[in-house]
Design a protein around this motif. Structure first.
Motif, short mmCIF file in Angstrom:
data_model
loop_
_atom_site.label_atom_id
_atom_site.label_comp_id
_atom_site.label_asym_id
_atom_site.label_seq_id
_atom_site.Cartn_x
_atom_site.Cartn_y
_atom_site.Cartn_z
N ASP A 132 0.85 -1.18 0.00
CA ASP A 132 0.00 0.00 0.00
C ASP A 132 0.90 1.24 0.00
N PRO A 133 0.33 2.43 -0.19
CA PRO A 133 1.16 3.63 -0.31
C PRO A 133 1.99 3.95 0.93
N ASP A 134 1.60 3.41 2.09
CA ASP A 134 2.29 3.75 3.34
C ASP A 134 3.34 2.74 3.78
N ARG A 135 3.57 1.67 3.00
CA ARG A 135 4.47 0.63 3.46
C ARG A 135 5.30 0.02 2.33
N VAL A 136 6.48 -0.42 2.72
CA VAL A 136 7.30 -1.26 1.85
C VAL A 136 7.49 -2.57 2.60
N TYR A 137 7.33 -3.67 1.88
CA TYR A 137 7.45 -5.02 2.44
C TYR A 137 8.66 -5.68 1.78
N VAL A 138 9.53 -6.25 2.59
CA VAL A 138 10.67 -7.00 2.07
C VAL A 138 10.64 -8.39 2.69
N GLU A 181 14.79 -4.73 13.74
CA GLU A 181 13.83 -4.33 14.78
C GLU A 181 13.74 -2.80 14.86
N ALA A 182 14.87 -2.13 14.81
CA ALA A 182 14.90 -0.67 14.94
C ALA A 182 14.32 0.05 13.72
N LEU A 183 14.54 -0.50 12.53
CA LEU A 183 14.14 0.19 11.30
C LEU A 183 12.76 -0.19 10.79
N SER A 184 12.23 -1.31 11.25
CA SER A 184 10.97 -1.83 10.72
C SER A 184 9.78 -1.46 11.59
N GLU A 185 8.64 -1.36 10.93
CA GLU A 185 7.39 -1.21 11.66
C GLU A 185 7.02 -2.55 12.32
N ARG A 186 7.21 -3.63 11.56
CA ARG A 186 6.99 -5.00 12.04
C ARG A 186 7.94 -5.91 11.31
N TRP A 187 8.26 -7.05 11.91
CA TRP A 187 9.04 -8.08 11.22
C TRP A 187 8.67 -9.43 11.82
N GLY A 188 8.99 -10.48 11.08
CA GLY A 188 8.69 -11.81 11.57
C GLY A 188 9.08 -12.87 10.56
N TYR A 189 8.51 -14.05 10.74
CA TYR A 189 8.78 -15.14 9.81
C TYR A 189 7.56 -16.04 9.73
N ASP A 190 7.44 -16.75 8.62
CA ASP A 190 6.38 -17.71 8.40
C ASP A 190 6.99 -18.98 7.82
N ARG A 191 6.55 -20.12 8.32
CA ARG A 191 6.94 -21.38 7.69
C ARG A 191 6.17 -21.55 6.40
N LEU A 192 6.80 -22.18 5.44
CA LEU A 192 6.17 -22.42 4.15
C LEU A 192 6.04 -23.91 3.91
N GLY A 193 4.90 -24.32 3.39
CA GLY A 193 4.65 -25.72 3.11
C GLY A 193 3.66 -26.30 4.10
N ALA A 202 9.81 -8.14 6.69
CA ALA A 202 9.70 -6.90 7.47
C ALA A 202 8.87 -5.90 6.68
N THR A 203 8.13 -5.07 7.39
CA THR A 203 7.44 -3.95 6.76
C THR A 203 8.03 -2.65 7.30
N LEU A 204 8.23 -1.71 6.41
CA LEU A 204 8.75 -0.40 6.79
C LEU A 204 7.74 0.66 6.40
N LYS A 205 7.56 1.61 7.26
CA LYS A 205 6.61 2.70 7.03
C LYS A 205 7.21 3.70 6.07
N VAL A 206 6.38 4.17 5.14
CA VAL A 206 6.78 5.22 4.21
C VAL A 206 6.25 6.53 4.77
N ALA A 207 7.16 7.44 5.11
CA ALA A 207 6.74 8.74 5.68
C ALA A 207 6.04 9.56 4.62
N ARG A 208 4.99 10.25 5.04
CA ARG A 208 4.26 11.13 4.11
C ARG A 208 4.43 12.55 4.52
#
Length: 148
Positions: free
Chosen positions: A82-88, A118-130, A142-148
């Motif tokens: 979305d316009p307010d976030r970057v996801y990596v 942790e310091a730079l992200s809005e949220r971070w985590g992990y998910d198992r796949l399969g 991790a998701t990072l907030k995009v400043a407006r």
């Protein structure tokens, strides 16, 4: 010189374009992930104060996957849900090796990557796949907030 095929970037078809590439699980992958993040942020016309944290976070995720995972490759994703976030995210083949936030001692050379995330992200985590009983890998994100 690596004999691996060049990565094929796969853009998303709707909304903000997202980018995803598969690379060999080698030390060079962190630098490649940084370049992908910077290129995506430039495409989205994001300012440097957003671009550099995004690049640092994705390179830390890639470095962790290279160091702690197994298998020949990792998948790097840079997206803008979305316009307010970057996801990596980085996908690897180590479903039982989870990122563990810790505080390294002053003499330790490693162990600060997740503190940066942790310091730079809005949220971070992990998910198992399969399948639940037989996961084949995990996605660290991790998701990072995009400043407006």
């Amino acid at each position: 010189m690596s004999s691996a095929r060049p990565a094929r970037t796969q853009p998303r078809l709707r909304g903000y374009q997202g980018y995803s590439e598969t690379h060999p699980r080698t030390e060079e992958t962190a630098a490649i992930a940084r370049r992908l993040a910077r290129a995506a942020c430039a495409t989205w016309a994001l300012p440097n104060e957003v671009t550099e944290p995004v690049a640092l976070v994705v390179s830390e995720l890639a470095s962790n996957a290279v160091r702690h995972a197994r298998g020949p490759s990792v998948r790097v994703t840079v997206d803008r849900p979305d316009p307010d976030r970057v996801y990596v995210a980085v996908v690897d083949r180590a479903p039982w090796r989870f990122p563990e936030l810790r505080t390294p001692g002053p003499e330790e050379l490693c162990g600060r990557g997740l503190l940066l995330i942790e310091a730079l992200s809005e949220r971070w985590g992990y998910d198992r796949l399969g399948p639940a009983g037989r996961p084949w890998g995990k996605r660290c994100w991790a998701t990072l907030k995009v400043a407006r």
